[in-house]
Design an enzyme around this catalytic site. Structure first.
Site, PDB file in Angstrom:
ATOM      1  N   LYS A 204     102.544  40.546  30.951  1.00 46.38           N
ATOM      2  CA  LYS A 204     102.250  41.627  31.890  1.00 46.38           C
ATOM      3  C   LYS A 204     102.753  42.989  31.449  1.00 46.38           C
ATOM      4  O   LYS A 204     103.898  43.136  31.041  1.00 46.38           O
ATOM      5  CB  LYS A 204     102.877  41.303  33.234  1.00 46.38           C
ATOM      6  CG  LYS A 204     102.245  40.129  33.928  1.00 46.38           C
ATOM      7  CD  LYS A 204     102.904  39.950  35.269  1.00 46.38           C
ATOM      8  CE  LYS A 204     102.290  38.785  36.021  1.00 46.38           C
ATOM      9  NZ  LYS A 204     103.061  38.505  37.235  1.00 46.38           N
ATOM     10  N   GLY A 353     115.454  36.087  26.695  1.00 43.33           N
ATOM     11  CA  GLY A 353     114.361  35.399  27.372  1.00 43.33           C
ATOM     12  C   GLY A 353     113.503  34.633  26.390  1.00 43.33           C
ATOM     13  O   GLY A 353     114.011  34.070  25.424  1.00 43.33           O
ATOM     14  N   GLY A 376     116.165  40.242  31.497  1.00 45.45           N
ATOM     15  CA  GLY A 376     116.057  41.421  32.355  1.00 45.45           C
ATOM     16  C   GLY A 376     117.132  42.460  32.054  1.00 45.45           C
ATOM     17  O   GLY A 376     116.867  43.669  32.070  1.00 45.45           O
TER      18      GLY A 376
HETATM   19  C1  3PG Z   1     118.705  36.075  33.791  1.00 42.61           C
HETATM   20  O1  3PG Z   1     118.476  35.032  33.172  1.00 42.61           O
HETATM   21  O2  3PG Z   1     117.880  37.003  33.875  1.00 42.61           O
HETATM   22  C2  3PG Z   1     120.060  36.242  34.404  1.00 42.61           C
HETATM   23  O3  3PG Z   1     120.820  35.092  34.249  1.00 42.61           O
HETATM   24  C3  3PG Z   1     119.938  36.637  35.840  1.00 42.61           C
HETATM   25  O4  3PG Z   1     119.261  35.658  36.570  1.00 42.61           O
HETATM   26  P1  3PG Z   1     118.288  36.093  37.748  1.00 42.61           P
HETATM   27  O5  3PG Z   1     117.133  36.801  37.110  1.00 42.61           O
HETATM   28  O6  3PG Z   1     117.891  34.828  38.449  1.00 42.61           O
HETATM   29  O7  3PG Z   1     119.063  37.038  38.640  1.00 42.61           O
HETATM   30 MG    MG Z   2     116.004  37.235  35.157  1.00 40.19          MG
END
Ligand code: 3PG
Ligand code: MG
Length: 396
Positions: A204, A353, A376
Site C-alpha cells: 500500500k 517487518g 512501524g
Molecule cells: C511492532 O511490531 O510494530 C511493535 O512491536 C509494536 O506492535 P504494535 O504495532 O502491535 O503496537
Molecule cells: Mg506494528
C-alpha cells in the site's frame, strides 16, 4: 546520542534492572516463535546487565491480544521465555501475571545474574491505555529502567512512557539495541554518503505516505516495486489488469509522483499471472499490464535497472518487498534486491517487518550494514516523528 545509555551506568551490582524489550515476534497459530531476531537483538543489553552483577526483569508485549483468555493463549510469553532461555544459556523465570503479589514476590527473590520475564504486558488492560496505576506497580519492581524496545518506541503504552515517568529520580537509560538503531538512523538522516538510493515496496502507498515524502526529501533516487507500483501506474492512467491497487489513493499517488519528479523509478516490466495461485501461467510483460493478468513481481529488465542503481549507490535504504515474495515463484525481484544490497560496498539499511524477514529468509541479514528491528517505529523515525518514549529517558 544525547540520551543516557546502559554504557553510562557504572554500578549495576545488586540492582534490579527493569528492561522493556520488543519481543513481539512472528508466531505460528500455536504461538511458536517463527523468527527470534528481536529476541537475539536484545541479548547484548540483558547480558550486559547480568555481567555487571545486576538482575534483569524483562517485559514486552506480544501480538495484539483481544482480552479473551481462550483466544489469547498463543500470546502467552511461555514460548518466548523458552527461546530466551536457549539463546541466553541461562534459566529464565517466567511469571503468569504482569503485576500483583506473584510478580512482586518473584522480583523480590531475584538474585544477581538472574532473569525474570513478565507475562505479556498487553494482557493487562492498562498497558495500551498508558495507565498510571499499572505503571507505578511495574515501576516499583526495579531500581533502574532500560528502554531497549526500539520496535515499540513509536507507541505510548504504559511500559514505554508511564513506567519511566513513574521512575523519575532512578536511572532511566536506553539499551544497547535502541542506542545502535538510533545511531545508524541518525547518520542516515543527517549526513549519508551519496548518492542515496531508497527502495520502496509493499502493498500500500497509503501506509507509507509520510515515509515516501520524507525519503523524497533525502534521497537521490527512489526505486518502486511491490503492489504499490500498480497504484502509481494506475494514477498515470495506465492499465494494470487485475493487479492489486488502491483505487481511492490515485490523487495521492499523483501528488507523490509530481513531488518526486525524475527521482522516482517505476518498474519497466512485470511478472504477471492469470491466477494468483497458479504460477504456471506466469509470463513477463513490458510497460502496462493487459486485462486478465495480475502483477506479482518486478520483471527482469526492472531487476537489472534497479541492480544498477543499487550498484552506484553509497547508501541504500530499503523498505517493502518487490513482489509477492512469500510465494517462491514470485520471489525473484525481492531476492535479487536483497542480493544487490548484500553485494553493495555502500551503507545498506533494511527496515524491519517483512523486509527484514525476507532478508533473513534469504540468509543475507549478516551482509547488511543494519537490519532494523523496527517496522512501524523505523518508518516513523525516518519520517521525522520524534519518539515520546525517548523523552522519558535521562539526558546525558
Ligand atoms: C511492532 O511490531 O510494530 C511493535 O512491536 C509494536 O506492535 P504494535 O504495532 O502491535 O503496537
Ligand atoms: Mg506494528
Amino acid at each position: 546520542m544525547a540520551k543516557k545509555t546502559l554504557n553510562n551506568l557504572t554500578d549495576l551490582k545488586g540492582k534490579k534492572v527493569l528492561i522493556r524489550v520488543d519481543f513481539n515476534v512472528p508466531q505460528d497459530e500455536q504461538g511458536n516463535v517463527t523468527n527470534d531476531r528481536r529476541i537475539r537483538a536484545a541479548l547484548p543489553t540483558i547480558q550486559a546487565v547480568l555481567d555487571a552483577g545486576g538482575s534483569a526483569i524483562v517485559m514486552s508485549h506480544l501480538g495484539r491480544p483481544k482480552g479473551d483468555p481462550k483466544k489469547d493463549t498463543p500470546f502467552k510469553m511461555d514460548k518466548v521465555a523458552q527461546r530466551l532461555e536457549q539463546l541466553l544459556g541461562r534459566a529464565v523465570k517466567k511469571v503468569d501475571r504482569v503485576v500483583g503479589p506473584e510478580v512482586e514476590a518473584a522480583a523480590r527473590a531475584l538474585k544477581a545474574g538472574e532473569v525474570l520475564l513478565l507475562e505479556n504486558l498487553r494482557f493487562h488492560p492498562g498497558e495500551q491505555k498508558g495507565d498510571a496505576a499499572l505503571a507505578s506497580q511495574i515501576a516499583a519492581l526495579g531500581d533502574v529502567y532500560v528502554n531497549d524496545a526500539f520496535g515499540t518506541c513509536h507507541r505510548s503504552d504504559a511500559s514505554m512512557l508511564a513506567v519511566p515517568a513513574a521512575m523519575k529520580g532512578k536511572p532511566r537509560v536506553a539499551g544497547k539495541l535502541v542506542a545502535k538503531e538510533l545511531d545508524i538512523l541518525d547518520n542516515l538522516l543527517s549526513s549519508p554518503p551519496r548518492p542515496v538510493v531508497g527502495i520502496l515496496g509493499g502493498a500500500k502507498v497509503s501506509d507509507k505516505i509520510n515515509f515516501i515524502k520524507a525519503l523524497l526529501g533525502r534521497v537521490d533516487k527512489v526505486l518502486i516495486g511491490g503492489a504499490m507500483s500498480y497504484t502509481f501506474m494506475k494514477a498515470q492512467g495506465r492499465t494494470i489488469g487485475g493487479s492489486r491497487a488502491e483505487g481511492d489513493k490515485l490523487d495521492l499517488a499523483r501528488e507523490l509522483l509530481t513531488l518526486g519528479g525524475n527521482k522516482i523509478l517505476l518498474p519497466v516490466d512485470h511478472l504477471v499471472v492469470q491466477k494468483l495461485d497458479d504460477p504456471s501461467t506466469a509470463k513477463v510483460v513490458e510497460g502496462d499490464i493487459p486485462e486478465g493478468w495480475i502483477g506479482v513481481d518486478i520483471g527482469p529488465k526492472t531487476i537489472a535497472l534497479y541492480q544498477g542503481e543499487v550498484g552506484k549507490a553509497a547508501t541504500v535504504v530499503w523498505n517493502g518487498p518487490m513482489g509477492k515474495f512469500e510465494d517462491e515463484p514470485y520471489s525473484k525481484g525481492t531476492r535479487t534486491m536483497a542480493q544487490a544490497l548484500a553485494n553493495s560496498k555502500g551503507v545498506t539499511i533494511v527496515g524491519g517487518g517483512e523486509t527484514a524477514e525476507a532478508v533473513e529468509e534469504f540468509g543475507l541479514a549478516e551482509k547488511m550494514k543494519h537490519v532494523s528491528t523496527g517496522g512501524g517505529a523505523f518508518l516513523e523515525y525516518v519520517e521525522g516523528t520524534p519518539f515520546k518514549a525517548l523523552a522519558e529517558i535521562d539526558d546525558k
